[in-house]
Enzyme design. Structure first.
Site, PDB file in Angstrom:
ATOM      1  N   TYR A  87      59.021  43.070  27.748  1.00 24.08           N
ATOM      2  CA  TYR A  87      58.498  41.762  28.641  1.00 24.08           C
ATOM      3  C   TYR A  87      59.763  41.315  29.197  1.00 24.08           C
ATOM      4  O   TYR A  87      60.793  41.339  28.664  1.00 24.08           O
ATOM      5  CB  TYR A  87      57.934  40.761  27.704  1.00 24.08           C
ATOM      6  CG  TYR A  87      56.481  40.596  27.791  1.00 24.08           C
ATOM      7  CD1 TYR A  87      55.899  40.222  28.881  1.00 24.08           C
ATOM      8  CD2 TYR A  87      55.879  40.718  26.455  1.00 24.08           C
ATOM      9  CE1 TYR A  87      54.644  40.271  29.122  1.00 24.08           C
ATOM     10  CE2 TYR A  87      54.387  40.546  26.615  1.00 24.08           C
ATOM     11  CZ  TYR A  87      53.844  40.197  27.761  1.00 24.08           C
ATOM     12  OH  TYR A  87      52.257  39.892  27.919  1.00 24.08           O
ATOM     13  N   GLU A  89      59.997  38.175  31.643  1.00 23.51           N
ATOM     14  CA  GLU A  89      59.594  37.085  32.615  1.00 23.51           C
ATOM     15  C   GLU A  89      60.896  36.711  33.230  1.00 23.51           C
ATOM     16  O   GLU A  89      61.854  36.562  32.339  1.00 23.51           O
ATOM     17  CB  GLU A  89      58.835  36.277  31.894  1.00 23.51           C
ATOM     18  CG  GLU A  89      57.436  35.999  31.851  1.00 23.51           C
ATOM     19  CD  GLU A  89      57.025  37.071  30.488  1.00 23.51           C
ATOM     20  OE1 GLU A  89      57.878  37.708  29.768  1.00 23.51           O
ATOM     21  OE2 GLU A  89      56.010  36.612  30.099  1.00 23.51           O
ATOM     22  N   ASP A 236      51.384  42.281  56.867  1.00 19.18           N
ATOM     23  CA  ASP A 236      51.003  42.956  55.703  1.00 19.18           C
ATOM     24  C   ASP A 236      50.872  44.353  56.086  1.00 19.18           C
ATOM     25  O   ASP A 236      50.143  44.782  57.030  1.00 19.18           O
ATOM     26  CB  ASP A 236      49.633  42.499  55.261  1.00 19.18           C
ATOM     27  CG  ASP A 236      49.072  43.483  54.141  1.00 19.18           C
ATOM     28  OD1 ASP A 236      49.418  44.332  53.963  1.00 19.18           O
ATOM     29  OD2 ASP A 236      47.914  43.232  53.465  1.00 19.18           O
ATOM     30  N   THR A 262      51.551  46.969  49.456  1.00 18.71           N
ATOM     31  CA  THR A 262      51.485  47.968  48.329  1.00 18.71           C
ATOM     32  C   THR A 262      52.413  48.951  48.391  1.00 18.71           C
ATOM     33  O   THR A 262      53.185  49.330  49.271  1.00 18.71           O
ATOM     34  CB  THR A 262      49.909  48.568  48.340  1.00 18.71           C
ATOM     35  OG1 THR A 262      49.641  49.097  49.450  1.00 18.71           O
ATOM     36  CG2 THR A 262      49.121  47.235  48.086  1.00 18.71           C
ATOM     37  N   LYS A 265      50.326  53.364  49.290  1.00 17.09           N
ATOM     38  CA  LYS A 265      49.377  54.199  50.102  1.00 17.09           C
ATOM     39  C   LYS A 265      50.458  55.099  50.854  1.00 17.09           C
ATOM     40  O   LYS A 265      51.047  56.116  50.225  1.00 17.09           O
ATOM     41  CB  LYS A 265      49.131  53.020  51.150  1.00 17.09           C
ATOM     42  CG  LYS A 265      48.005  52.208  50.519  1.00 17.09           C
ATOM     43  CD  LYS A 265      47.475  51.060  51.248  1.00 17.09           C
ATOM     44  CE  LYS A 265      46.424  50.290  50.475  1.00 17.09           C
ATOM     45  NZ  LYS A 265      46.950  49.275  49.907  1.00 17.09           N
ATOM     46  N   ARG A 271      51.087  52.625  41.722  1.00 12.11           N
ATOM     47  CA  ARG A 271      50.253  51.420  42.120  1.00 12.11           C
ATOM     48  C   ARG A 271      50.975  50.075  42.022  1.00 12.11           C
ATOM     49  O   ARG A 271      51.429  50.058  40.780  1.00 12.11           O
ATOM     50  CB  ARG A 271      48.849  51.276  41.491  1.00 12.11           C
ATOM     51  CG  ARG A 271      48.083  52.460  41.676  1.00 12.11           C
ATOM     52  CD  ARG A 271      46.773  52.287  41.268  1.00 12.11           C
ATOM     53  NE  ARG A 271      45.944  51.720  42.221  1.00 12.11           N
ATOM     54  CZ  ARG A 271      45.358  52.402  43.165  1.00 12.11           C
ATOM     55  NH1 ARG A 271      45.564  53.772  43.396  1.00 12.11           N
ATOM     56  NH2 ARG A 271      44.739  51.796  44.198  1.00 12.11           N
TER      57      ARG A 271
HETATM   58  N1  DSN Z   1      41.654  48.816  49.467  1.00 14.89           N
HETATM   59  C1  DSN Z   1      42.767  48.907  50.407  1.00 14.89           C
HETATM   60  C2  DSN Z   1      42.242  50.035  51.158  1.00 14.89           C
HETATM   61  O1  DSN Z   1      41.668  50.845  50.945  1.00 14.89           O
HETATM   62  O2  DSN Z   1      42.364  49.656  52.481  1.00 14.89           O
HETATM   63  C3  DSN Z   1      43.289  47.807  50.853  1.00 14.89           C
HETATM   64  O3  DSN Z   1      43.733  47.028  49.710  1.00 14.89           O
END
Ligand code: DSN
Length: 459
Positions: A87, A89, A236, A262, A265, A271
């Site tokens: 942990y 924090e 974003d 994120t 991707k 993740r």
């Molecule tokens: N779920 C993602 C996507 O497939 O684009 C976006 O967060």
């Protein structure tokens, strides 16, 4: 042998020792040959069977979902360590629990790598993923007692994300949200219309970025509009973070007050999520993440992010990013030749949105047929779709995962043809079986990152 067990064999002895053995020798009796992945097989064989099946599925199918990828062995090893036990924090050197000497180093390493890779003034690597990162940025940038609580983002049907203020998202519950769209004819962002709407709506935050927009986003233009209407700009870049890191898409970082992403991707990490922002917003955004929205950071994920950022700074990663776009363009041409109209008429990035109804199928029918044929995608609304979001006209595909496996333009010709074959032959089991066999044969030649010999057996 199961891949989890095989994977254990490639881990170094030291890592296994750290994970499995107590520093007190007397407690280690009988553990010398044990490793954590054997432990999983011994503790939960049912789960191992399920994971093995998923491994085989990921190995043999053509993963076309543009938001997915294959993390490297190094990223996965980092996420499977003792860091999950801690942990932390707070932030580095300002924590609420003791024992943070090494966690502070790890989080600082991830932050410094992100700052260097993206040229950011300040980075927070603690958001659990993209949605919490977006909510944290809005709550950080818009004071609770501010008169203006308005956010303006791209609508979901036009390719925006739920958390850009769509009506079913908490972001529209906590803020007064409105959406801009795309041009009805070109399906491109129409900056004159966005400007007019922004001046009229007067948002506190203008949001740019998308999940289903196949073209370059002009972040400089968004910044001009935000400045003109007195709004902060949030970008974003979740879908395109790897393209930005690889220099094949313009960066939002110089233009936006805050950038969210994120990490799993195109960036190809574990993740997770990150926020990159101007120094002037650092304190409020950090407070919004913790203690505003989250508790302890996921330190094992932070370590995986640090690895992914190191990988993303390499020449190989730049080549991969450029190949994603080359593959996407090649695939788009084949689909058009097969009679599938594309939203915006093409692609500049990693994704393609096509109208399956041109081949007589709904988006859902098309994506189900593709799935049976070993081509994994998702049904998706196209701009100004007349059909419901639960069975829209479109299918969204992308090339990041295939590019990570090493496929190039020549293979995209096969993939495009198989997509059209599967949709046309959606009611013919022989066609779907034939395509599936051909897809599996091709995929077996391109081992994804994260997989080691011996490879999974063909399902
Ligand atoms: N779920 C993602 C996507 O497939 O684009 C976006 O967060």
């Amino acid at each position: 042998m199961h891949r989890i067990l095989r994977h254990a064999l490639v881990m170094t002895f030291d890592v296994r020792r750290v994970i499995c053995q107590s520093p007190r020798p007397e407690l280690n009796a009988g553990k010398e040959t044990m490793n954590p992945l054997n432990a999983l097989a011994a503790t939960d064989p049912d789960l191992v069977t399920m994971i093995a099946a998923e491994e085989a599925r990921q190995f043999y199918t053509a993963k076309l979902i543009p938001s997915e990828n294959y993390a490297s062995c190094a990223v996965m090893e980092a996420t499977g360590t003792v860091l999950t036990n801690k942990y932390s924090e707070g932030y580095a050197f300002k924590r609420y629990y003791e024992g943070q000497q090494f966690i502070d180093q790890i989080e600082t390493l991830a932050i410094e790598r992100a700052k260097s890779l993206f040229g950011a003034e300040h980075v927070n690597v603690q958001p659990y993923s993209g949605s919490p990162a977006n909510l944290a940025v809005y709550t950080g940038l818009i004071p609770r007692d501010a008169a203006n609580q308005r956010i303006l983002g791209l609508g979901l049907p036009a390719g925006g994300h739920l958390t850009h203020g769509w009506k079913v998202s908490a972001t529209s519950r906590f803020f007064q949200a409105a959406q801009y769209g795309v041009d009805p004819t070109t399906h491109l962002l129409d900056f004159d219309a966005i400007r007019a709407q922004a001046l009229e709506f007067n948002p506190a935050i203008l949001i740019c970025g998308a999940t289903a927009y196949p073209r370059v986003i002009d972040f400089a233009r968004f910044a001009e509009i935000a400045q003109e209407c007195g709004a902060l700009l949030v970008a974003d870049m979740a879908h395109i973070a790897g393209l930005v890191a690889g220099g094949v898409h313009p960066s939002p970082v110089p233009h936006a007050d805050a950038v969210t992403t994120t990490t799993h991707k195109t960036l190809r990490g574990p993740r997770g999520g990150m926020i990159l922002c101007k120094q002037q917003h650092a304190a409020t955004i950090d407070r919004a993440v913790f203690p505003g929205l989250q508790g302890g950071p996921h330190n094992h994920t932070t370590a995986g992010i640090a690895v992914a950022l190191k990988e993303a700074a390499t020449h190989e990663f730049r080549m991969y990013a450029h190949q994603i776009v080359a593959n996407s363009r090649a695939l788009a041409e084949v689909l058009q030749a097969e009679g599938l109209p594309l939203a915006t008429g093409g692609t500049d990035n990693h994704l393609i949105l096509f109208d399956a109804t041109a081949l007589g199928a709904t988006g859902k029918q098309a994506s189900k047929a593709m799935d049976q044929a070993g081509l994994e995608a998702n049904f998706n609304s196209i701009p100004f779709d007349r059909r419901s979001p639960f069975d829209p006209s479109g299918v969204r595909i992308g090339t990041p995962s295939l590019t990570s496996r090493g496929l190039k333009e020549a293979e995209m010709a096969h993939i495009g043809k198989w997509i059209a074959d599967a949709i046309r032959g959606r009611e013919d089991a022989n066609v779907l079986a034939r395509v599936r066999g051909e897809v599996f044969d091709l995929m077996a030649q391109f081992v994804p990152p994260g997989f080691v010999r011996p490879y999974p057996e063909r399902p």
